[in-house]
Motif scaffolding. Structure first.
Motif, PDB file in Angstrom:
ATOM      1  N   UNK A  53       7.350   3.881  10.994  1.00 13.72           N
ATOM      2  CA  UNK A  53       6.525   3.681   9.800  1.00 13.72           C
ATOM      3  C   UNK A  53       6.037   5.029   9.292  1.00 13.72           C
ATOM      4  N   UNK A  54       6.106   5.214   7.963  1.00 14.98           N
ATOM      5  CA  UNK A  54       5.719   6.461   7.316  1.00 14.98           C
ATOM      6  C   UNK A  54       4.828   6.169   6.112  1.00 14.98           C
ATOM      7  N   UNK A  55       4.121   7.185   5.673  1.00 12.82           N
ATOM      8  CA  UNK A  55       3.460   7.100   4.375  1.00 12.82           C
ATOM      9  C   UNK A  55       4.520   7.237   3.289  1.00 12.82           C
ATOM     10  N   UNK A  56       4.129   7.040   2.047  1.00 12.53           N
ATOM     11  CA  UNK A  56       5.072   7.121   0.941  1.00 12.53           C
ATOM     12  C   UNK A  56       5.636   8.495   0.692  1.00 12.53           C
ATOM     13  N   UNK A  57       5.016   9.536   1.283  1.00 11.60           N
ATOM     14  CA  UNK A  57       5.556  10.884   1.159  1.00 11.60           C
ATOM     15  C   UNK A  57       6.146  11.398   2.466  1.00 11.60           C
TER      16      UNK A  57
ATOM     17  N   UNK B 249       0.822  -1.220   0.000  1.00 15.04           N
ATOM     18  CA  UNK B 249       0.000   0.000   0.000  1.00 15.04           C
ATOM     19  C   UNK B 249       0.849   1.259   0.000  1.00 15.04           C
ATOM     20  N   UNK B 250       2.173   1.099  -0.053  1.00 15.01           N
ATOM     21  CA  UNK B 250       3.059   2.255  -0.154  1.00 15.01           C
ATOM     22  C   UNK B 250       3.580   2.792   1.159  1.00 15.01           C
ATOM     23  N   UNK B 251       3.270   2.130   2.270  1.00 12.51           N
ATOM     24  CA  UNK B 251       3.827   2.559   3.554  1.00 12.51           C
ATOM     25  C   UNK B 251       5.288   2.132   3.657  1.00 12.51           C
ATOM     26  N   UNK B 252       6.082   2.957   4.329  1.00 13.74           N
ATOM     27  CA  UNK B 252       7.531   2.759   4.396  1.00 13.74           C
ATOM     28  C   UNK B 252       7.945   2.462   5.838  1.00 13.74           C
ATOM     29  N   UNK B 253       8.580   1.318   6.039  1.00 19.35           N
ATOM     30  CA  UNK B 253       9.096   0.916   7.349  1.00 19.35           C
ATOM     31  C   UNK B 253      10.604   1.138   7.363  1.00 19.35           C
ATOM     32  N   UNK B 254      11.096   1.737   8.430  1.00 17.72           N
ATOM     33  CA  UNK B 254      12.512   2.098   8.508  1.00 17.72           C
ATOM     34  C   UNK B 254      13.121   1.538   9.791  1.00 17.72           C
ATOM     35  N   UNK B 255      14.244   0.855   9.669  1.00 17.52           N
ATOM     36  CA  UNK B 255      15.010   0.425  10.832  1.00 17.52           C
ATOM     37  C   UNK B 255      15.845   1.612  11.315  1.00 17.52           C
ATOM     38  N   UNK B 256      15.362   2.230  12.404  1.00 14.80           N
ATOM     39  CA  UNK B 256      16.002   3.411  12.999  1.00 14.80           C
ATOM     40  C   UNK B 256      17.083   2.894  13.947  1.00 14.80           C
ATOM     41  N   UNK B 257      18.247   2.667  13.392  1.00 14.14           N
ATOM     42  CA  UNK B 257      19.315   1.826  13.953  1.00 14.14           C
ATOM     43  C   UNK B 257      19.719   2.207  15.387  1.00 14.14           C
ATOM     44  N   UNK B 258      20.279   3.389  15.575  1.00 13.85           N
ATOM     45  CA  UNK B 258      20.777   3.756  16.897  1.00 13.85           C
ATOM     46  C   UNK B 258      19.671   4.141  17.867  1.00 13.85           C
TER      47      UNK B 258
END
Length: 331
Positions: free
Chosen positions: A277-281, A262-271
């Motif tokens: 989780x974000x929308x595509x924009x 669905x275009x959602x963006x998951x990010x491994x926020x390392x430190x």
């Protein structure tokens, strides 16, 4: 007198007009602040389901797992076991299936296996980071081909960290040490590259994670710029978001990136030891995790993948384990 009165009335009217405008501006600003507060609020929760893996070299053990991908059936996971220089395969319930790879420079060997991708025919792509190459395998671990060598020229790499494949088989590589993205055909022939070292618009500072959405746009975890940068599949800059920090939407070194259907963006926020989780924009949706080794806690997470039913699998790297979660919308 009438003229003077008119002047006074006119002056009052002008003052009143500015007061009205200022009030209107204040209301608009307040509205935007309210909207920002709403959009930055958590809109989902993330339920811990299970975990597996312990530190070691045995079957089913890990030494710093880096990335995780799902095959098309969404029943099998491939995981790069980085410090053991191999790939391990599990069911999504955590049952060990197989392993391939060992330390070395020969075909099928690795010098730190990191990023992973799987294509439409279920071939598996591995970034063999310190050998500065990409290796391609069947889903059963049979070596097929490789490309790349150390350098800064076209088709060369300096510590490639991640790889992704689009729907027609083009291969995208996060060429971290060269601060760029390179694009290849499915035979490993160079097509184009983009990115230069820096923090300006479209520049990169040691890109680590990479993924594509269903339109073919490329999302890059811009590691030391603490942000996500979005490009077209040909490298044209679209947008970017994130900055260094610990607040919602802020990042502290970005690692793995995954874009769901669905275009959602998951990010491994390392430190920051969390997943965001974000929308595509770039609009913030949710976040979970703190530093630790308990259930739902992380120690420098790197890889993330989400299936079509909302189950999320995280490479909890320094804890040498995989954790599984389920997205739960807030009531």
């Amino acid at each position: 007198m009438k003229l003077r009165n008119r002047s006074e009335i006119s002056g009052f009217g002008t003052l009143h007009s500015w007061q009205t405008k200022l009030l209107g501006i204040a209301l608009i600003v307040a509205l935007f602040i309210t909207i920002a507060a709403v959009t930055s609020a958590q809109t989902e929760s993330y339920k811990f389901i299970s975990k597996w893996g312990t530190q070691g070299t045995g079957e089913g053990q890990f030494d710093h797992p880096y990335d995780v991908v799902l095959e098309s059936s969404e029943s099998v996971l491939y995981i790069t076991d980085t410090y053991n220089h191999r790939v391990e395969v599990f069911t999504t319930a955590g049952r060990y299936l197989s392993t391939w790879g060992s330390y070395g420079t020969e075909n099928g060997q690795f010098n730190y296996s990191m990023g992973l991708a799987i294509d439409a025919t279920e071939n598996v792509y591995v970034t063999d980071t310190c050998n500065n190459r990409i290796q391609i395998f069947t889903k059963d671990g049979k070596f097929l081909s490789k490309f790349g060598s150390k350098g800064s020229g076209e088709g060369q790499f300096l510590w490639p960290y991640d790889v992704e494949v689009d729907t027609v088989g083009n291969i995208y590589v996060a060429d971290s040490g060269n601060c760029r993205i390179q694009k290849f055909t499915n035979d490993g022939e160079f097509i184009c590259s983009w990115g230069t070292k820096g923090s300006g618009e479209g520049q990169l500072l040691y890109p680590h994670g990479i993924d594509l959405d269903t339109q073919g746009n490329v999302y890059v975890g811009d590691y030391l710029n603490h942000r996500i940068v979005k490009f077209t599949g040909d490298g044209e800059f679209i947008t970017q978001w994130g900055s260094g920090g610990t607040g919602n939407g802020q990042l502290s070194t970005t690692k793995g990136v995954f874009v769901d259907q669905t275009g959602n963006v998951y990010v491994a926020d390392y430190w920051n030891c969390r997943i965001q989780k974000f929308s595509g924009d770039g609009a913030f949706i949710g976040s979970w995790g703190t530093r630790g080794n308990g259930d739902g806690e992380f120690n420098t997470p790197k890889g993330v993948v989400v299936d079509s039913t909302g189950y999320i699998y995280i490479a909890d790297t320094s804890n040498s384990r995989i954790q599984k979660f389920l997205v739960q919308p807030e009531a």
